[in-house]
Design a protein around this motif. Structure first.
Motif, mmCIF file in Angstrom:
data_model
loop_
_atom_site.group_PDB
_atom_site.id
_atom_site.type_symbol
_atom_site.label_atom_id
_atom_site.label_comp_id
_atom_site.label_asym_id
_atom_site.label_seq_id
_atom_site.Cartn_x
_atom_site.Cartn_y
_atom_site.Cartn_z
ATOM 1 N N UNK A 84 1.226 -1.305 0.286
ATOM 2 C CA UNK A 84 -0.034 0.090 -0.190
ATOM 3 C C UNK A 84 1.018 1.156 -0.017
ATOM 4 N N UNK A 85 2.041 1.270 0.850
ATOM 5 C CA UNK A 85 3.008 2.993 0.749
ATOM 6 C C UNK A 85 3.580 2.033 -0.426
ATOM 7 N N UNK A 86 3.805 1.296 -1.193
ATOM 8 C CA UNK A 86 4.278 2.135 -2.674
ATOM 9 C C UNK A 86 3.593 2.612 -3.401
ATOM 10 N N UNK A 87 2.034 1.915 -3.844
ATOM 11 C CA UNK A 87 1.099 2.501 -4.663
ATOM 12 C C UNK A 87 0.892 3.679 -3.877
ATOM 13 N N UNK A 88 0.584 4.636 -2.575
ATOM 14 C CA UNK A 88 0.610 5.795 -2.450
ATOM 15 C C UNK A 88 1.860 6.159 -2.449
ATOM 16 N N UNK A 89 3.251 6.212 -2.758
ATOM 17 C CA UNK A 89 4.351 6.431 -3.233
ATOM 18 C C UNK A 89 4.004 6.972 -4.957
ATOM 19 N N UNK A 90 3.573 6.185 -5.412
ATOM 20 C CA UNK A 90 3.401 6.476 -6.911
ATOM 21 C C UNK A 90 2.172 7.428 -6.831
ATOM 22 N N UNK A 91 1.447 7.505 -6.487
ATOM 23 C CA UNK A 91 0.309 8.302 -6.608
ATOM 24 C C UNK A 91 1.101 10.070 -6.048
ATOM 25 N N UNK A 92 1.530 10.131 -5.269
ATOM 26 C CA UNK A 92 2.327 11.167 -4.774
ATOM 27 C C UNK A 92 3.298 11.720 -5.199
ATOM 28 N N UNK A 93 4.106 11.341 -6.457
ATOM 29 C CA UNK A 93 5.579 11.300 -6.722
ATOM 30 C C UNK A 93 4.894 11.725 -8.598
ATOM 31 N N UNK A 94 3.592 11.530 -8.301
ATOM 32 C CA UNK A 94 2.710 12.006 -10.125
ATOM 33 C C UNK A 94 2.535 12.954 -9.587
ATOM 34 N N UNK A 95 1.691 13.245 -8.412
ATOM 35 C CA UNK A 95 0.881 14.475 -8.292
ATOM 36 C C UNK A 95 2.083 15.447 -7.674
ATOM 37 N N UNK A 96 3.511 15.539 -7.592
ATOM 38 C CA UNK A 96 4.284 16.380 -7.048
ATOM 39 C C UNK A 96 4.895 16.708 -7.917
ATOM 40 N N UNK A 97 5.303 16.436 -9.322
ATOM 41 C CA UNK A 97 5.409 16.045 -10.680
ATOM 42 C C UNK A 97 4.418 17.344 -11.331
ATOM 43 N N UNK A 98 3.521 16.671 -11.540
ATOM 44 C CA UNK A 98 2.152 17.571 -11.950
ATOM 45 C C UNK A 98 2.038 18.804 -11.457
ATOM 46 N N UNK A 99 2.463 19.408 -9.917
ATOM 47 C CA UNK A 99 2.234 20.067 -9.126
ATOM 48 C C UNK A 99 2.848 21.116 -8.855
ATOM 49 N N UNK A 100 4.110 20.370 -8.368
ATOM 50 C CA UNK A 100 4.828 21.608 -7.996
ATOM 51 C C UNK A 100 5.912 22.388 -8.027
ATOM 52 N N UNK A 101 6.362 23.327 -7.743
ATOM 53 C CA UNK A 101 7.518 24.141 -8.300
ATOM 54 C C UNK A 101 9.183 23.086 -8.456
ATOM 55 N N UNK A 102 10.059 22.873 -9.549
ATOM 56 C CA UNK A 102 11.094 23.067 -9.224
ATOM 57 C C UNK A 102 11.635 22.594 -7.884
ATOM 58 N N UNK A 103 11.450 24.136 -7.123
ATOM 59 C CA UNK A 103 11.910 23.670 -5.763
ATOM 60 C C UNK A 103 10.909 22.817 -4.623
#
Length: 668
Positions: A84-103
């Motif tokens: 479950x942790x791995x699936x959630x980190x995949x979700x958060x990683x995709x979200x971070x790539x799409x939403x976050x700034x470089x910093x």
């Protein structure tokens, strides 16, 4: 299926799942800022007690059945935690790539890499301003700190239990658990008074909570069973838990609520095996059991959803918005439990052997860690939007990075010179800029304006959160008091310094918005008597007025001219949200700026006080008009950011202020 696994299933206690439900509900409601549960985060403490109880019970059963092995233990942990942790980190990683700034994406990937070795608690401890700081609240993996604490405990705990059961009698084994519990609790009680942030994150100060559950499982505490005793003890237990959830807040004895939550959970685990007990009956009902079974997945999913929804929302989340996030969290938690957790807890067609499970676990952690390192090197953010390009420009400012290094040196060596040369290095330094990180920013502008030969030169004497006020110290922390005395001594020893520029995030100190609880020396406080009629009875303002008057008098006594640089308008939303909204909604950054009327109203009392200090030797410069853009303040100008975060100017913004301030300095 091993003997231990069979016995664990046979001894299943539904009320423990019910207690898990209480804990996870408290944490989720806390993160939704439900006012009746200011201490809902203590649900994590309850989780620790449950985990310590179950793991100790599992270890002791396996050892007694001669079925214990370290590899087997970590196999069960991997099956329980990682899918479950791995699936959630995949979700958060995709979200971070799409939403976050470089910093922020870089910071996210560092947190991801730390999670891969279960050290995210130490990462968040060292890289944020505490769990409740604004920077931490925008990190989608913040909640994994508790998983890291548990896994660090379980690196050594199985070895301690196995070794103690082999070489010690049951009596001495129990005594060992009690000893470790007392040491950890004592260390926590000591550290929480010195550094609450370290006490919160550092696993060494959390082990007592897991050991509390372990002692119950080991039979350290036993009660005579009477008809009424289980009901009384369990009622006391649930009462302590609920009281801690509702009573927890800020204060010097806040740690007592953590002890209450742990004691309450221990009471329930101790006596609820009697199902005639009303508390056990309630916790064992289907709704509580169901929520307890999906509690791990619910804990994993709810926080990233809250973070991303908050970052994308143009306004603070409403009750309806939080309700939708809650429903989505429950749905994802159920799906995660049903289709991810459950299948992997049982022998899997691909992962049949223990070796296969452990190899898969190592591969998952390796991919997570390496993935975080690789993604942190992604350089494409500058091309995504004008806002990202401008932010990338600001993050490369050399003067800011230079001052960050200097601050680290100053903090470590109290004997070092506190000043850094700025401006024309061939000229006599006649100006000293003194203050906190806002003075550091102003110094960058002064340096840019005066860098060429024939211009002014000076020193910058600054340190973060150090208001340039003599005679003032924060309760329990005299470091800024000492640094200010060092700065004043430096200025007094340099006759070539003719003008001292005082700059800080003034409104924070004037209104004591950071709740720093300043103390002012008796000598400085005497200066307040002349202004007591205007103090309005607010202690922070009285201290501020007294200390600033005292500081100015001490400087003018040295025949220095003083310039007070007033407050800079601040951006009325978190800086991350600003950058995200500008990109996602294709809006100008200036559309999100604060209006001039609100700022003038907010700073009116402080500005009036500053003007009252003006004399032949004291001048005041207000930078706010520099940023006027109609009835709002500009955030960016001509394709360049004027700010580097919500309250600090960029080097370009500071240049615009310093350029206008230069006229006043030249007159001195």
């Amino acid at each position: 299926m091993s003997k231990t696994t069979q016995q664990t299933i046979t001894n299943y206690r539904p009320e423990i799942d019910g207690l898990r439900a209480v804990a996870v509900l408290a944490v989720v409601l806390f993160h939704f800022h439900v006012p009746i549960l200011p201490g809902g985060l203590l649900g994590v403490d309850v989780f620790f007690v449950i985990s310590g109880y179950l793991i100790t019970q599992l270890l002791l059963t396996a050892i007694d059945n001669k079925d214990f092995s370290i590899a087997g233990f970590y196999e069960r942990r991997a099956r329980r935690i990682l899918p479950a942790l791995f699936v959630v980190t995949v979700f958060t990683s995709v979200g971070a790539f799409l939403i976050f700034s470089s910093y922020d994406f870089h910071a996210y990937n560092n947190s991801l890499s730390s999670l891969s070795i279960f050290s995210s608690n130490f990462f968040f401890w060292k890289s944020t301003r505490g769990y409740f700081g604004a920077d931490a609240q925008e990190m989608p993996l913040l909640h994994t700190w508790s998983l890291s604490v548990e896994e660090q405990f379980y690196l050594i705990y199985p070895l301690i239990v196995a070794g103690a059961r082999k070489f010690l009698s049951p009596r001495f084994f129990k005594a060992l658990l009690v000893f470790l519990f007392i040491v950890s609790l004592g260390a926590y009680s000591w550290m929480v008074q010195r550094d609450g942030n370290e006490a919160f994150y550092n696993s060494l100060y959390r082990f007592w909570e897991l050991l509390a559950g372990g002692m119950i499982a080991a039979g350290v505490v036993r009660l005579k069973r009477t008809n009424r005793l289980p009901a009384v003890v369990s009622a006391v237990g649930i009462g302590l838990i609920l009281f801690s959830f509702m009573g927890w807040g800020s204060g010097p004895f806040n740690f007592l609520f953590s002890i209450m939550a742990v004691a309450g959970a221990a009471c329930i685990l101790l006596v609820t095996t009697n199902h005639k007990n009303p508390v056990a009956f309630l916790l064992g009902t289907r709704p509580f059991v169901f929520l307890g079974k999906i509690s791990y997945s619910l804990y994993l999913w709810h926080w990233p959803l809250i973070v991303y929804a908050g970052l994308l929302s143009l306004r603070p989340l409403t009750f309806m918005g939080n309700a939708i996030i809650g429903v989505v969290s429950l749905l994802l938690a159920f799906l995660s439990y049903r289709y991810i957790e459950q299948p992997f807890r049982r022998p899997h067609p691909v992962l049949k052997s223990r070796r296969a499970v452990l190899c898969a676990a190592m591969l998952v952690l390796l991919v997570t860690g390496v993935g975080g390192l690789v993604l942190s090197g992604y350089k494409g953010f500058e091309k995504r939007s004008a806002a990202d390009r401008m932010l990338a420009e600001v993050l490369k400012e050399k003067f800011w990075l230079k001052m960050l290094k200097q601050n680290n040196v100053v903090a470590k060596d109290s004997a070092i010179s506190v000043a850094v040369r700025i401006g024309d290095t061939s000229a006599v330094p006649a100006v000293a800029i003194w203050g906190d990180s806002h003075a550091q920013v102003l110094a960058a502008g002064f340096d840019s304006v005066n860098r060429s030969p024939g211009n002014n030169a000076g020193y910058v004497c600054c340190y973060p959160s150090m208001a340039p006020l003599l005679g003032v110290k924060k309760n329990g922390d005299s470091s800024r008091f000492v640094m200010n005395n060092r700065v004043f001594h430096f200025i007094s020893q340099h006759e070539e310094i003719k003008t001292v520029v005082l700059n800080a995030r003034w409104l924070t100190y004037f209104l004591d918005r950071s709740n720093q609880r300043f103390n002012t020396s008796r000598e400085a406080l005497a200066y307040e008597q002349a202004d007591s009629a205007n103090s309005k009875g607010l202690q922070s303002k009285k201290m501020f007025r007294a200390a600033l008057r005292f500081t100015i008098d001490e400087l003018t006594r040295l025949k220095k001219k003083v310039i007070i640089v007033g407050p800079v308008p601040e951006i009325p939303m978190p800086f991350n949200n600003l950058m995200i909204h500008a990109r996602f909604y294709k809006r100008s950054l200036n559309d999100f700026a604060g209006d001039t009327a609100t700022f003038e109203n907010h700073s009116h009392e402080l500005a009036t006080f500053f003007r009252s200090l003006v004399s032949d030797n004291v001048s005041v410069f207000f930078p706010a008009p520099v940023f006027h853009n109609g009835n709002r303040f500009a955030i960016e100008q001509d394709g360049h950011l004027l700010y580097r975060d919500g309250n600090h100017l960029s080097q370009i913004g500071a240049f615009e202020v310093a350029r206008r301030l230069q006229t006043l300095i030249d007159r001195h």
